[in-house]
Design an enzyme around this catalytic site. Structure first.
Site, PDB file in Angstrom:
ATOM      1  N   GLY A  14      46.012   7.553 -31.648  1.00 42.92           N
ATOM      2  CA  GLY A  14      44.938   8.464 -31.237  1.00 42.92           C
ATOM      3  C   GLY A  14      43.721   8.340 -32.135  1.00 42.92           C
ATOM      4  N   ALA A  25      34.202   1.816 -45.053  1.00 40.54           N
ATOM      5  CA  ALA A  25      34.599   1.726 -46.467  1.00 40.54           C
ATOM      6  C   ALA A  25      35.407   0.450 -46.729  1.00 40.54           C
ATOM      7  CB  ALA A  25      35.403   2.963 -46.856  1.00 40.54           C
ATOM      8  N   ARG A  28      32.941  -2.636 -46.448  1.00 43.82           N
ATOM      9  CA  ARG A  28      31.967  -2.795 -47.539  1.00 43.82           C
ATOM     10  C   ARG A  28      32.648  -3.000 -48.888  1.00 43.82           C
ATOM     11  NH1 ARG A  28      26.800   0.707 -45.533  1.00 43.82           N
ATOM     12  NH2 ARG A  28      26.305  -0.772 -43.883  1.00 43.82           N
ATOM     13  N   SER A  76      50.192   0.646 -28.536  1.00 43.31           N
ATOM     14  CA  SER A  76      50.743  -0.615 -28.022  1.00 43.31           C
ATOM     15  C   SER A  76      52.265  -0.573 -27.899  1.00 43.31           C
ATOM     16  CB  SER A  76      50.329  -1.771 -28.934  1.00 43.31           C
ATOM     17  OG  SER A  76      50.940  -2.963 -28.514  1.00 43.31           O
ATOM     18  N   ASP A 131      46.660  15.073 -36.772  1.00 42.35           N
ATOM     19  CA  ASP A 131      47.871  15.913 -36.862  1.00 42.35           C
ATOM     20  C   ASP A 131      48.251  16.318 -38.288  1.00 42.35           C
ATOM     21  OD1 ASP A 131      48.056  15.555 -34.123  1.00 42.35           O
ATOM     22  OD2 ASP A 131      49.468  13.897 -34.273  1.00 42.35           O
ATOM     23  N   ARG A 166      41.885  41.274 -23.784  1.00 38.67           N
ATOM     24  CA  ARG A 166      42.923  40.383 -23.254  1.00 38.67           C
ATOM     25  C   ARG A 166      43.777  39.752 -24.364  1.00 38.67           C
ATOM     26  NH1 ARG A 166      39.088  37.073 -19.012  1.00 38.67           N
ATOM     27  NH2 ARG A 166      39.378  38.498 -17.280  1.00 38.67           N
ATOM     28  N   GLY A 189      41.146  34.000 -37.795  1.00 39.39           N
ATOM     29  CA  GLY A 189      41.585  35.399 -37.762  1.00 39.39           C
ATOM     30  C   GLY A 189      42.428  35.696 -36.538  1.00 39.39           C
ATOM     31  N   GLU A 191      45.787  36.405 -34.269  1.00 38.69           N
ATOM     32  CA  GLU A 191      46.852  37.363 -34.567  1.00 38.69           C
ATOM     33  C   GLU A 191      48.188  36.689 -34.853  1.00 38.69           C
ATOM     34  OE1 GLU A 191      44.270  38.096 -32.587  1.00 38.69           O
ATOM     35  OE2 GLU A 191      43.676  39.680 -33.968  1.00 38.69           O
ATOM     36  N   LYS A 215      49.444  47.586 -30.978  1.00 42.18           N
ATOM     37  CA  LYS A 215      49.277  48.990 -31.365  1.00 42.18           C
ATOM     38  C   LYS A 215      47.930  49.203 -32.024  1.00 42.18           C
ATOM     39  CE  LYS A 215      54.049  50.355 -31.830  1.00 42.18           C
ATOM     40  NZ  LYS A 215      55.129  50.067 -32.743  1.00 42.18           N
TER      41      LYS A 215
HETATM   42  O1  F6P Z   1      48.370  12.025 -32.612  1.00 44.83           O
HETATM   43  C1  F6P Z   1      47.173  12.574 -32.198  1.00 44.83           C
HETATM   44  C2  F6P Z   1      47.320  13.319 -30.891  1.00 44.83           C
HETATM   45  O2  F6P Z   1      46.076  13.877 -30.540  1.00 44.83           O
HETATM   46  C3  F6P Z   1      48.418  14.378 -30.860  1.00 44.83           C
HETATM   47  O3  F6P Z   1      48.028  15.581 -31.460  1.00 44.83           O
HETATM   48  C4  F6P Z   1      48.681  14.478 -29.388  1.00 44.83           C
HETATM   49  O4  F6P Z   1      50.010  14.912 -29.161  1.00 44.83           O
HETATM   50  C5  F6P Z   1      48.497  13.065 -28.912  1.00 44.83           C
HETATM   51  O5  F6P Z   1      47.692  12.413 -29.869  1.00 44.83           O
HETATM   52  C6  F6P Z   1      47.859  12.930 -27.558  1.00 44.83           C
HETATM   53  O6  F6P Z   1      47.805  11.573 -27.239  1.00 44.83           O
HETATM   54  P1  F6P Z   1      46.967  10.944 -26.054  1.00 44.83           P
HETATM   55  O7  F6P Z   1      45.529  11.045 -26.389  1.00 44.83           O
HETATM   56  O8  F6P Z   1      47.457   9.531 -26.007  1.00 44.83           O
HETATM   57  O9  F6P Z   1      47.313  11.738 -24.838  1.00 44.83           O
END
Ligand code: F6P
Length: 325
Positions: A14, A25, A28, A76, A131, A166, A189, A191, A215
């Site tokens: 991802g 980085a 270079r 891949s 993640d 809501r 913030g 809940e 409540k």
């Molecule tokens: O690993 C990064 C991530 O965004 C995860 O949080 C999510 O589960 C996954 O990739 C989603 O993957 P894709 O973009 O292939 O649907």
């Protein structure tokens, strides 16, 4: 061990904000240390197909502030097979690449580790994933930006939650890790946060509702980690059935949270670890991920980095609970 002259760099899995800063980085710092840098497009898939081009320092100009990855990325399937890895190694040999820098998450670094176990190639990993689920580094490239994006979205949802009184269930990414959910809940913030690390024995929704959150408040926001079974829809449906008086809505943030310009933190992290990857190669290190711990660059063996049990700070769960009354 071969003397390293040419380094290949790729992004995989991802996309994450800051990947471009990391490519910059590596390019270079690598050129400054006298290496030839070759960019590999579309992750391991592009490596198998030989989609490779030599980079100069100009190729990475003006990209530090861009989200996504200029190298493109892919997940891949072929690279998980023996044949795919053999093809990938052939491409490296053809291009005379002696070391590989892989910028990606858990799956991508697992691939790098398996590849390096099979072939004589120095592999260095950079933690590139929103993640934050890689062990041995305080943060991963992209996590901070995504956290801020989520918080910005939840701040907006709060306006509607408050106005209509809501309950909102907001689903965020994280795969099997609750870092994004837990920390965005604290920062916005919210809940409560429902996170995979807490699935164990207690029913988190039950716990939250019986604690009597409503409540003291007329509206509330619950951040839910994505999950095939227990996503935001699951909890919203349950509340609708079990508490028909509540006005419930669901927002699934999806890929909205993965793009965008990287935060200053992610740019610095990417620059530090990208630079660290080249230093690792100069020092003769291989098969390590470059991470950051207490502001210091650290080298974490792949096997340790991909451990699935990177712990959440349990104290933060308590802080969220106590501050959301
Ligand atoms: O690993 C990064 C991530 O965004 C995860 O949080 C999510 O589960 C996954 O990739 C989603 O993957 P894709 O973009 O292939 O649907």
């Amino acid at each position: 061990m071969t003397t390293i002259k040419t380094i290949g760099v790729l992004t995989s899995g991802g996309d994450a904000p800051g990947m471009n800063a990391a490519v910059r980085a590596v390019t270079r710092a690598g050129i400054a240390k006298g290496f030839k840098i070759k960019a590999i497009y579309r992750g391991y898939e592009g490596l198998i197909k030989g989609e490779i081009k030599e980079f100069t320092t100009e190729n990475v100009s003006g990209i530090i502030d861009h989200g996504g990855t200029i190298l493109r990325t892919a997940r891949s399937e072929r690279f998980t097979t023996e044949e795919g890895m053999a093809e990938a190694y052939k491409s490296l040999k053809k291009e005379e690449i002696d070391a590989l820098v892989v910028i990606g998450g858990n799956g991508s670094l697992t691939g790098a580790m398996q590849f390096a176990q099979k072939y004589d190639i120095a592999c260095i990993g950079l933690p590139g994933t929103i993640d934050n689920d890689l062990y041995g580094t305080d943060s991963t490239i992209g996590y901070d930006t995504t956290l801020n994006t989520i918080v910005e979205c939840v701040d907006r949802i709060r306006d509607t939650a408050t106005s209509h009184e809501r309950i909102f269930f907001v689903e965020v990414m994280g795969r099997d890790a609750g870092f994004l959910a837990q920390n965005s809940a604290i920062a916005s913030g919210a809940e409560a946060a429902i996170i995979p690390e807490d699935y164990t024995d207690v029913d988190q929704l039950e716990q939250f509702l019986t604690r009597g959150i409503r409540k003291s408040k007329k509206s509330c926001i619950v951040i839910v980690s994505e999950s095939k079974k227990y996503g935001a829809m699951y909890y919203a449906d349950r509340v609708k059935k079990e508490f028909p008086d509540y006005d419930v809505r669901v927002t699934i943030l999806g890929h909205l949270q993965r793009g965008g310009s990287p935060s200053a933190y992610d740019r610095i992290l990417a620059s530090q670890t990208g630079y660290g990857a080249i230093e690792a190669i100069v020092q003769g290190q291989r098969n390590v991920m470059v991470g950051i711990r207490n502001n210091e660059v650290v080298y974490v063996p792949f096997a340790e980095a991909i451990r699935s049990d990177k712990p959440l700070n349990k104290k933060l769960i308590k802080i969220l609970d106590d501050l959301s009354i």
